[in-house]
Design a protein around this motif. Sequence first.
Motif, PDB file in Angstrom:
ATOM      1  N   MET A  85       5.031   1.310  28.602  1.00  0.00           N
ATOM      2  CA  MET A  85       5.603   0.823  27.343  1.00  0.00           C
ATOM      3  C   MET A  85       4.503   0.536  26.331  1.00  0.00           C
ATOM      4  SD  MET A  85       5.940  -2.169  25.543  1.00  0.00           S
ATOM      5  CE  MET A  85       6.941  -2.774  24.230  1.00  0.00           C
ATOM      6  N   TYR A  86       3.443  -0.161  26.755  1.00  0.00           N
ATOM      7  CA  TYR A  86       2.381  -0.491  25.810  1.00  0.00           C
ATOM      8  C   TYR A  86       1.591   0.734  25.377  1.00  0.00           C
ATOM      9  CZ  TYR A  86       2.702  -5.364  24.728  1.00  0.00           C
ATOM     10  OH  TYR A  86       3.111  -6.551  24.195  1.00  0.00           O
ATOM     11  N   SER A  87       1.466   1.726  26.238  1.00  0.00           N
ATOM     12  CA  SER A  87       0.796   2.977  25.858  1.00  0.00           C
ATOM     13  C   SER A  87       1.590   3.696  24.764  1.00  0.00           C
ATOM     14  CB  SER A  87       0.650   3.901  27.065  1.00  0.00           C
ATOM     15  OG  SER A  87      -0.149   3.316  28.051  1.00  0.00           O
ATOM     16  N   ILE A  88       2.881   3.813  24.984  1.00  0.00           N
ATOM     17  CA  ILE A  88       3.740   4.481  23.998  1.00  0.00           C
ATOM     18  C   ILE A  88       3.815   3.667  22.712  1.00  0.00           C
ATOM     19  CG2 ILE A  88       6.120   5.203  23.518  1.00  0.00           C
ATOM     20  CD1 ILE A  88       6.303   5.809  26.595  1.00  0.00           C
ATOM     21  N   PHE A  89       3.992   2.361  22.844  1.00  0.00           N
ATOM     22  CA  PHE A  89       4.108   1.496  21.675  1.00  0.00           C
ATOM     23  C   PHE A  89       2.836   1.534  20.831  1.00  0.00           C
ATOM     24  CE2 PHE A  89       3.564  -2.576  19.511  1.00  0.00           C
ATOM     25  CZ  PHE A  89       4.711  -2.576  18.732  1.00  0.00           C
ATOM     26  N   GLY A 136       2.630   4.700  18.960  1.00  0.00           N
ATOM     27  CA  GLY A 136       3.582   4.673  17.844  1.00  0.00           C
ATOM     28  C   GLY A 136       3.081   3.838  16.678  1.00  0.00           C
ATOM     29  N   VAL A 137       2.494   2.692  16.976  1.00  0.00           N
ATOM     30  CA  VAL A 137       1.952   1.836  15.915  1.00  0.00           C
ATOM     31  C   VAL A 137       0.793   2.536  15.212  1.00  0.00           C
ATOM     32  CG1 VAL A 137       0.771  -0.355  15.445  1.00  0.00           C
ATOM     33  CG2 VAL A 137       2.730  -0.311  16.974  1.00  0.00           C
ATOM     34  N   PHE A 138      -0.022   3.250  15.968  1.00  0.00           N
ATOM     35  CA  PHE A 138      -1.106   4.018  15.342  1.00  0.00           C
ATOM     36  C   PHE A 138      -0.532   5.057  14.374  1.00  0.00           C
ATOM     37  CE2 PHE A 138      -3.912   7.718  15.209  1.00  0.00           C
ATOM     38  CZ  PHE A 138      -5.070   7.122  14.691  1.00  0.00           C
ATOM     39  N   CYS A 139       0.542   5.724  14.796  1.00  0.00           N
ATOM     40  CA  CYS A 139       1.184   6.712  13.916  1.00  0.00           C
ATOM     41  C   CYS A 139       1.745   6.050  12.658  1.00  0.00           C
ATOM     42  CB  CYS A 139       2.285   7.462  14.671  1.00  0.00           C
ATOM     43  SG  CYS A 139       1.665   8.554  15.957  1.00  0.00           S
ATOM     44  N   PRO A 147       2.141  -2.923   2.717  1.00  0.00           N
ATOM     45  CA  PRO A 147       2.781  -3.707   3.781  1.00  0.00           C
ATOM     46  C   PRO A 147       2.842  -2.962   5.116  1.00  0.00           C
ATOM     47  CG  PRO A 147       4.030  -3.947   1.761  1.00  0.00           C
ATOM     48  CD  PRO A 147       2.996  -2.867   1.519  1.00  0.00           C
ATOM     49  N   ILE A 148       3.192  -1.683   5.070  1.00  0.00           N
ATOM     50  CA  ILE A 148       3.240  -0.887   6.292  1.00  0.00           C
ATOM     51  C   ILE A 148       1.842  -0.733   6.870  1.00  0.00           C
ATOM     52  CG2 ILE A 148       3.666   1.437   7.228  1.00  0.00           C
ATOM     53  CD1 ILE A 148       6.064   1.628   5.359  1.00  0.00           C
ATOM     54  N   LEU A 149       0.888  -0.437   6.044  1.00  0.00           N
ATOM     55  CA  LEU A 149      -0.479  -0.211   6.493  1.00  0.00           C
ATOM     56  C   LEU A 149      -1.083  -1.463   7.118  1.00  0.00           C
ATOM     57  CD1 LEU A 149      -2.887   1.710   6.676  1.00  0.00           C
ATOM     58  CD2 LEU A 149      -3.516   1.016   4.369  1.00  0.00           C
ATOM     59  N   ILE A 150      -1.050  -2.570   6.415  1.00  0.00           N
ATOM     60  CA  ILE A 150      -1.680  -3.798   6.913  1.00  0.00           C
ATOM     61  C   ILE A 150      -0.976  -4.316   8.170  1.00  0.00           C
ATOM     62  CG2 ILE A 150      -2.136  -6.230   6.379  1.00  0.00           C
ATOM     63  CD1 ILE A 150      -2.629  -5.278   3.457  1.00  0.00           C
ATOM     64  N   ALA A 151       0.348  -4.353   8.135  1.00  0.00           N
ATOM     65  CA  ALA A 151       1.086  -4.844   9.300  1.00  0.00           C
ATOM     66  C   ALA A 151       0.791  -4.010  10.534  1.00  0.00           C
ATOM     67  CB  ALA A 151       2.582  -4.842   9.017  1.00  0.00           C
ATOM     68  N   ASN A 152       0.715  -2.708  10.368  1.00  0.00           N
ATOM     69  CA  ASN A 152       0.492  -1.856  11.529  1.00  0.00           C
ATOM     70  C   ASN A 152      -0.959  -1.845  11.981  1.00  0.00           C
ATOM     71  OD1 ASN A 152       3.073  -0.568  12.482  1.00  0.00           O
ATOM     72  ND2 ASN A 152       3.221  -0.363  10.270  1.00  0.00           N
ATOM     73  N   ILE A 153      -1.895  -2.069  11.086  1.00  0.00           N
ATOM     74  CA  ILE A 153      -3.290  -2.225  11.520  1.00  0.00           C
ATOM     75  C   ILE A 153      -3.407  -3.458  12.406  1.00  0.00           C
ATOM     76  CG2 ILE A 153      -5.619  -2.862  10.746  1.00  0.00           C
ATOM     77  CD1 ILE A 153      -5.164  -0.990   8.327  1.00  0.00           C
ATOM     78  N   VAL A 154      -2.840  -4.573  11.957  1.00  0.00           N
ATOM     79  CA  VAL A 154      -2.906  -5.807  12.738  1.00  0.00           C
ATOM     80  C   VAL A 154      -2.150  -5.653  14.053  1.00  0.00           C
ATOM     81  CG1 VAL A 154      -2.318  -8.263  12.781  1.00  0.00           C
ATOM     82  CG2 VAL A 154      -3.249  -7.248  10.696  1.00  0.00           C
ATOM     83  N   THR A 155      -0.955  -5.085  13.994  1.00  0.00           N
ATOM     84  CA  THR A 155      -0.165  -4.880  15.216  1.00  0.00           C
ATOM     85  C   THR A 155      -0.897  -3.956  16.177  1.00  0.00           C
ATOM     86  OG1 THR A 155       1.893  -5.222  14.003  1.00  0.00           O
ATOM     87  CG2 THR A 155       2.069  -4.141  16.146  1.00  0.00           C
ATOM     88  N   PHE A 156      -1.526  -2.918  15.650  1.00  0.00           N
ATOM     89  CA  PHE A 156      -2.291  -2.003  16.504  1.00  0.00           C
ATOM     90  C   PHE A 156      -3.414  -2.746  17.224  1.00  0.00           C
ATOM     91  CE2 PHE A 156      -5.894   0.806  17.273  1.00  0.00           C
ATOM     92  CZ  PHE A 156      -5.306   1.750  18.090  1.00  0.00           C
ATOM     93  N   ILE A 157      -4.134  -3.577  16.501  1.00  0.00           N
ATOM     94  CA  ILE A 157      -5.230  -4.333  17.120  1.00  0.00           C
ATOM     95  C   ILE A 157      -4.698  -5.227  18.240  1.00  0.00           C
ATOM     96  CG2 ILE A 157      -6.940  -6.168  16.720  1.00  0.00           C
ATOM     97  CD1 ILE A 157      -7.302  -4.896  13.872  1.00  0.00           C
ATOM     98  N   LEU A 158      -3.596  -5.926  17.981  1.00  0.00           N
ATOM     99  CA  LEU A 158      -3.023  -6.811  18.996  1.00  0.00           C
ATOM    100  C   LEU A 158      -2.490  -6.022  20.190  1.00  0.00           C
ATOM    101  CD1 LEU A 158      -1.156  -9.304  16.625  1.00  0.00           C
ATOM    102  CD2 LEU A 158      -3.332  -9.679  17.821  1.00  0.00           C
TER     103      LEU A 158
END
Length: 81
Positions: A36-40, A43-46, A58-69
């Motif tokens: 799940m975390y590999s796929i997720f 997906g967040v990187f995409c 908003p999409i860019l910043i939120a997903n950069i932070v989510t990707f890091i976490l």
Amino acid sequence: MEIFGTIAATLTTVSFLPQTLKTIKDKDTSGISLGMYSIFTTGVFCWTVYGFIISDMPILIANIVTFILAFTILMLKLKYK
């Protein structure tokens, strides 16, 4: 409309912080699915790339932070496997 997207992005991104902090603190990843975390994380990187392409902050910043976490949790899962 952008404020609504910003609020949504902030809430969904911040929701990963407690899990990341708990995983770092406890060093326990037994309840976390590697698949799940590999796929997720992929997906967040995409989504991050998509946010960059369309220049949506908003999409860019939120997903950069989510990707890091998410990437942090994924790496800890692999480390403590």
